[in-house]
Design a protein around this motif. Structure first.
Motif, PDB file in Angstrom:
ATOM      1  N   GLN A 158       0.828  -1.201   0.000  1.00 51.55           N
ATOM      2  CA  GLN A 158       0.000   0.000   0.000  1.00 51.55           C
ATOM      3  C   GLN A 158       0.866   1.256   0.000  1.00 51.55           C
ATOM      4  O   GLN A 158       1.619   1.508   0.932  1.00 51.55           O
ATOM      5  CB  GLN A 158      -0.900  -0.023   1.249  1.00 51.55           C
ATOM      6  N   GLY A 159       0.812   2.044  -1.092  1.00 49.93           N
ATOM      7  CA  GLY A 159       1.498   3.318  -1.160  1.00 49.93           C
ATOM      8  C   GLY A 159       2.985   3.221  -1.390  1.00 49.93           C
ATOM      9  O   GLY A 159       3.669   4.215  -1.344  1.00 49.93           O
ATOM     10  N   ARG A 160       3.527   2.032  -1.646  1.00 46.72           N
ATOM     11  CA  ARG A 160       4.974   1.889  -1.819  1.00 46.72           C
ATOM     12  C   ARG A 160       5.300   1.838  -3.296  1.00 46.72           C
ATOM     13  O   ARG A 160       4.786   0.992  -4.029  1.00 46.72           O
ATOM     14  CB  ARG A 160       5.440   0.613  -1.139  1.00 46.72           C
ATOM     15  N   VAL A 161       6.127   2.727  -3.776  1.00 44.77           N
ATOM     16  CA  VAL A 161       6.431   2.819  -5.196  1.00 44.77           C
ATOM     17  C   VAL A 161       7.710   2.076  -5.506  1.00 44.77           C
ATOM     18  O   VAL A 161       8.497   1.731  -4.626  1.00 44.77           O
ATOM     19  CB  VAL A 161       6.538   4.292  -5.630  1.00 44.77           C
ATOM     20  N   PHE A 162       7.920   1.827  -6.805  1.00 47.46           N
ATOM     21  CA  PHE A 162       9.086   1.075  -7.248  1.00 47.46           C
ATOM     22  C   PHE A 162      10.279   2.014  -7.341  1.00 47.46           C
ATOM     23  O   PHE A 162      10.201   3.061  -7.995  1.00 47.46           O
ATOM     24  CB  PHE A 162       8.778   0.452  -8.599  1.00 47.46           C
ATOM     25  N   ALA A 163      11.392   1.656  -6.699  1.00 47.33           N
ATOM     26  CA  ALA A 163      12.590   2.498  -6.696  1.00 47.33           C
ATOM     27  C   ALA A 163      13.819   1.610  -6.720  1.00 47.33           C
ATOM     28  O   ALA A 163      13.790   0.469  -6.268  1.00 47.33           O
ATOM     29  CB  ALA A 163      12.613   3.396  -5.456  1.00 47.33           C
ATOM     30  N   SER A 164      14.899   2.155  -7.266  1.00 51.82           N
ATOM     31  CA  SER A 164      16.148   1.402  -7.292  1.00 51.82           C
ATOM     32  C   SER A 164      16.702   1.286  -5.873  1.00 51.82           C
ATOM     33  O   SER A 164      16.411   2.116  -5.006  1.00 51.82           O
ATOM     34  CB  SER A 164      17.177   2.113  -8.174  1.00 51.82           C
ATOM     35  N   PRO A 165      17.511   0.224  -5.600  1.00 55.93           N
ATOM     36  CA  PRO A 165      18.093   0.068  -4.261  1.00 55.93           C
ATOM     37  C   PRO A 165      18.905   1.280  -3.819  1.00 55.93           C
ATOM     38  O   PRO A 165      18.844   1.687  -2.658  1.00 55.93           O
ATOM     39  CB  PRO A 165      18.971  -1.187  -4.408  1.00 55.93           C
ATOM     40  N   LEU A 166      19.661   1.867  -4.765  1.00 57.00           N
ATOM     41  CA  LEU A 166      20.463   3.040  -4.412  1.00 57.00           C
ATOM     42  C   LEU A 166      19.562   4.209  -4.039  1.00 57.00           C
ATOM     43  O   LEU A 166      19.818   4.922  -3.062  1.00 57.00           O
ATOM     44  CB  LEU A 166      21.369   3.423  -5.581  1.00 57.00           C
ATOM     45  N   ARG A 190      16.510   4.067  -2.839  1.00 59.86           N
ATOM     46  CA  ARG A 190      15.893   3.784  -1.533  1.00 59.86           C
ATOM     47  C   ARG A 190      16.847   4.135  -0.398  1.00 59.86           C
ATOM     48  O   ARG A 190      16.463   4.744   0.604  1.00 59.86           O
ATOM     49  CB  ARG A 190      15.501   2.309  -1.439  1.00 59.86           C
ATOM     50  N   ARG A 191      18.121   3.723  -0.563  1.00 64.91           N
ATOM     51  CA  ARG A 191      19.099   3.987   0.494  1.00 64.91           C
ATOM     52  C   ARG A 191      19.343   5.479   0.649  1.00 64.91           C
ATOM     53  O   ARG A 191      19.412   6.003   1.770  1.00 64.91           O
ATOM     54  CB  ARG A 191      20.401   3.252   0.185  1.00 64.91           C
ATOM     55  N   MET A 192      19.472   6.183  -0.467  1.00 60.27           N
ATOM     56  CA  MET A 192      19.701   7.629  -0.395  1.00 60.27           C
ATOM     57  C   MET A 192      18.513   8.342   0.244  1.00 60.27           C
ATOM     58  O   MET A 192      18.691   9.251   1.059  1.00 60.27           O
ATOM     59  CB  MET A 192      19.959   8.181  -1.801  1.00 60.27           C
ATOM     60  N   ALA A 193      17.300   7.918  -0.133  1.00 62.41           N
ATOM     61  CA  ALA A 193      16.111   8.554   0.443  1.00 62.41           C
ATOM     62  C   ALA A 193      16.027   8.281   1.937  1.00 62.41           C
ATOM     63  O   ALA A 193      15.690   9.173   2.730  1.00 62.41           O
ATOM     64  CB  ALA A 193      14.858   8.044  -0.273  1.00 62.41           C
ATOM     65  N   ARG A 194      16.337   7.052   2.332  1.00 66.80           N
ATOM     66  CA  ARG A 194      16.299   6.716   3.753  1.00 66.80           C
ATOM     67  C   ARG A 194      17.319   7.528   4.537  1.00 66.80           C
ATOM     68  O   ARG A 194      17.015   8.074   5.608  1.00 66.80           O
ATOM     69  CB  ARG A 194      16.566   5.218   3.941  1.00 66.80           C
ATOM     70  N   ASP A 195      18.527   7.641   3.994  1.00 70.29           N
ATOM     71  CA  ASP A 195      19.576   8.398   4.693  1.00 70.29           C
ATOM     72  C   ASP A 195      19.227   9.880   4.795  1.00 70.29           C
ATOM     73  O   ASP A 195      19.606  10.553   5.753  1.00 70.29           O
ATOM     74  CB  ASP A 195      20.918   8.236   3.966  1.00 70.29           C
ATOM     75  N   ALA A 196      18.493  10.399   3.780  1.00 70.21           N
ATOM     76  CA  ALA A 196      18.140  11.815   3.773  1.00 70.21           C
ATOM     77  C   ALA A 196      16.829  12.095   4.499  1.00 70.21           C
ATOM     78  O   ALA A 196      16.420  13.250   4.619  1.00 70.21           O
ATOM     79  CB  ALA A 196      18.052  12.318   2.333  1.00 70.21           C
ATOM     80  N   GLY A 197      16.151  11.035   4.972  1.00 68.32           N
ATOM     81  CA  GLY A 197      14.891  11.223   5.673  1.00 68.32           C
ATOM     82  C   GLY A 197      13.740  11.598   4.748  1.00 68.32           C
ATOM     83  O   GLY A 197      12.796  12.280   5.158  1.00 68.32           O
ATOM     84  N   ALA A 253      10.532  10.481   2.189  1.00 67.14           N
ATOM     85  CA  ALA A 253       9.557   9.430   1.930  1.00 67.14           C
ATOM     86  C   ALA A 253       9.470   9.194   0.430  1.00 67.14           C
ATOM     87  O   ALA A 253       9.350  10.144  -0.354  1.00 67.14           O
ATOM     88  CB  ALA A 253       8.198   9.819   2.487  1.00 67.14           C
ATOM     89  N   LEU A 254       9.528   7.935   0.014  1.00 66.43           N
ATOM     90  CA  LEU A 254       9.461   7.633  -1.406  1.00 66.43           C
ATOM     91  C   LEU A 254       8.140   8.104  -2.015  1.00 66.43           C
ATOM     92  O   LEU A 254       8.077   8.458  -3.197  1.00 66.43           O
ATOM     93  CB  LEU A 254       9.630   6.127  -1.624  1.00 66.43           C
ATOM     94  N   ASP A 255       7.074   8.092  -1.225  1.00 60.16           N
ATOM     95  CA  ASP A 255       5.776   8.535  -1.737  1.00 60.16           C
ATOM     96  C   ASP A 255       5.798   9.997  -2.178  1.00 60.16           C
ATOM     97  O   ASP A 255       4.970  10.418  -2.994  1.00 60.16           O
ATOM     98  CB  ASP A 255       4.697   8.360  -0.662  1.00 60.16           C
TER      99      ASP A 255
END
Length: 446
Positions: free
Chosen positions: A140-148, A150-157, A159-161
């Motif tokens: 639910q609400g999770r989009v397709f993203a490359s592993p890199l 995802r990691r960059m977004a997580r480190d930067a705080g 949300a992929l949405d």
């Protein structure tokens, strides 16, 4: 019939590649085995070759883009085929042209327990199961993203949405995260009040201040930043993981190499081959591994894996970082064949033309800083290999033999070993075998 050109599975653990350049243009015919595009992985630059003759209808990815492995990058057609309606063909194949905006529709609410509402689905098209270009909903609400990404977004705080994907099929890739970070940084700076600049002593009030220096960004004047390359990022990650997860232990020895130096000089005088001391040491490492097969192993989660032949990695410094092409079956090669192979690897490594398969495998690596005058150093193991030999400079030094002081050419080496598959006694046996080969180098020619 028109078909898609996909990014090949160059290496199993590579999630993304960078499309470095197109070697063909739209409407250009090509032959089988012609290079269509060049892509860059974390380790190498790889040519994507055509399987059969045809014509490029259109490219789907711009040069410099990060693309997931398996994603479509171009549309191809047979030489005798015509494409009267390109947009219709693209819709039929389920892809979009570069830069084409995709509509986003809300994700329908599922039946059952209430879930947190999603913002949007990344794409409103009908997706084909298994199509790597489809930005499938993974939840639910999770989009397709490359592993890199995802990691960059997580480190930067982030949300992929909240991100808009510009990759194939609406996939979120690195540049999307970088753009979001830049936008956020700019917004924060625009909302942050700046203190009034101090007026230097003797400057009239109201006079415009001078140009800002590097101090305004929190850095001293003159400081520059070089963005990480894919290769540098990969090297940093692998070395950090190796040092943290692989239990290293080290064996050091000082070897007399007068005979080895003499053999190299004789080979240069009697043959047309160019053989370096490093080539001779690679051969010695391979034969020592063959003599102590318990060293010719790697650690896996299920077992200690042993190999029938010895593949030796050679550390090569390039502008993009360190690479370690592997000399296959070095224990069965002549010294001149090893020298020719290493010379070819070095030339192609520095021009970024090594193939991915040439960088994989091996149980041991030789890294040599002796040509830079380094006397001794310890190296980090290159996973999944079990050892690496660090070679220092060959220098004339006084030694004591039979109670007399003599001058000898000495070389210091350090063997770094993974303690999981290899015990200290086994490594010591290997060092003894290696020392015997260096002291009696004619055995390297057998």
């Amino acid at each position: 019939m028109a078909e898609l050109l996909h990014v090949p599975e160059i290496v199993t653990d590579a999630g993304d590649v960078t499309l470095r350049s197109w070697q063909v243009t739209e409407n250009q015919p090509y032959a089988a085995t012609d290079t269509l595009a060049t892509v860059e992985t974390d380790k190498a630059v790889v040519d994507v070759e055509a399987e059969s003759a045809g014509v490029v209808v259109t490219t789907l990815v711009d040069e410099g883009s990060t693309v997931p492995v398996g994603a479509p990058i171009a549309v191809l057609r047979a030489s005798d085929e015509q494409v009267p309606d390109l947009p219709a063909l693209l819709r039929q194949l389920g892809v979009s042209a570069p830069g084409e905006e995709r509509a986003r529709e809300p994700v329908p609410e599922p039946s059952g327990p209430a879930l947190e509402p999603s913002r949007a689905a990344p794409d409103s098209r009908q997706h084909t199961p298994g199509d790597p270009s489809s930005p499938r909903i993974e939840g639910q609400g999770r989009v397709f993203a490359s592993p890199l990404a995802r990691r960059m977004a997580r480190d930067a705080g982030l949300a992929l949405d909240d991100l808009h994907g510009s990759g194939p099929g609406g996939r979120i890739v690195r540049r999307d995260v970088e753009a979001a970070i830049a936008d956020r940084t700019g917004a924060v700076e625009s909302r942050t009040p700046r203190p009034a600049p101090e007026v230097p002593a003797g400057q009239p009030a109201g006079q415009p201040a001078g140009e800002p220096t590097g101090q305004a960004t929190g850095q001293p004047a003159g400081v520059t930043e070089v963005p990480h390359t894919r290769a540098r990022t990969a090297i940093a990650a692998r070395m950090a993981r190796s040092k943290q997860q692989v239990p290293h232990f080290y064996l050091r020895d000082t070897l007399p190499v007068d005979e080895l130096v003499r053999l190299r000089r004789d080979l240069a005088a009697q043959t047309s081959a160019t053989v370096s001391l490093n080539d001779l040491l690679i051969r010695a490492v391979a034969l020592a591994h063959a003599a102590v097969p318990a060293m010719n192993v790697i650690w896996t989660d299920e077992a200690v894996r042993a190999f029938p032949s010895v593949d030796v990695g050679v550390a090569v410094a390039t502008d993009a970082g360190l690479v370690t092409p592997v000399v296959r079956e070095a224990d069965r090669m002549s010294i001149t064949a090893i020298a020719a192979t290493v010379r070819d690897y070095v030339d192609r490594a520095r021009s970024g033309q090594l193939r991915q398969d040439e960088l994989e495998g091996g149980t041991v690596t030789v890294t040599n800083l002796g040509m830079h005058g380094i006397e001794e150093f310890s190296a980090i193991i290159n996973p999944p290999q079990a050892s690496i030999l660090a070679v220092g400079a060959a220098r004339e030094e006084p030694i004591v033999r039979d109670g007399r002081v003599e001058v000898a050419t000495l070389m210091r080496v350090t063997l770094s070993v993974d303690h999981r598959p290899v015990d200290g006694v086994v490594a010591a046996e290997w060092m003894s075998a290696f020392r015997a080969l260096v002291e009696n180098p004619l055995r390297l020619l057998v």
